[in-house]
Write an enzyme that holds these catalytic residues in place. Structure first.
Site, short mmCIF file in Angstrom:
data_model
loop_
_atom_site.label_atom_id
_atom_site.label_comp_id
_atom_site.label_asym_id
_atom_site.label_seq_id
_atom_site.Cartn_x
_atom_site.Cartn_y
_atom_site.Cartn_z
CB CYS A 32 -0.91 -0.05 1.23
SG CYS A 32 -1.81 1.46 1.57
CB CYS A 35 0.22 1.89 4.03
SG CYS A 35 -1.48 1.31 3.88
#
Length: 108
Positions: A32, A35
């Site tokens: 991600c 993230c």
């Protein structure tokens, strides 16, 4: 590399739900991009507000039971737990100032 403690399905209850102070939980995954952008911001918050909150990370790929229990469908998902309950949430990568505003009640 993050300074936040890694929490797993097996340690979540002790590290988060039974914690004495509020805990900011970063639900994330290796793949991600947002993230990875959020991680250093949460590290800054962890260092700056260490007396007020703990910051931990839960890899949703490695810990599917916790992710499922809290209905994590979009990441990054940042939840604040206080007294064993979800007290606030923030979905998506956001600047530090925005997170500080959203979680101000826990950082004072």
């Amino acid at each position: 590399m993050s300074n936040a403690k890694d929490v797993s399905d097996s340690t979540f209850s002790t590290d988060v739900l039974a914690a004495d102070k509020p805990v900011i939980v970063d639900f994330w995954a290796e793949w991600c991009g947002p993230c990875r952008m959020l991680s250093p911001i949460l590290d800054d918050i962890a260092a700056e507000y260490a007396e007020k909150v703990d910051v931990v990370k839960v890899n949703v790929d490695d810990n599917p039971a916790i992710a499922a229990k809290y209905g994590i469908t979009s990441i990054p998902a940042v939840y604040v737990f206080k007294g064993g309950e979800v007290a606030a949430t923030s979905i998506g990568a956001k600047p530090k100032q925005v997170l500080e505003q959203e979680f101000a009640a826990f950082l004072k």
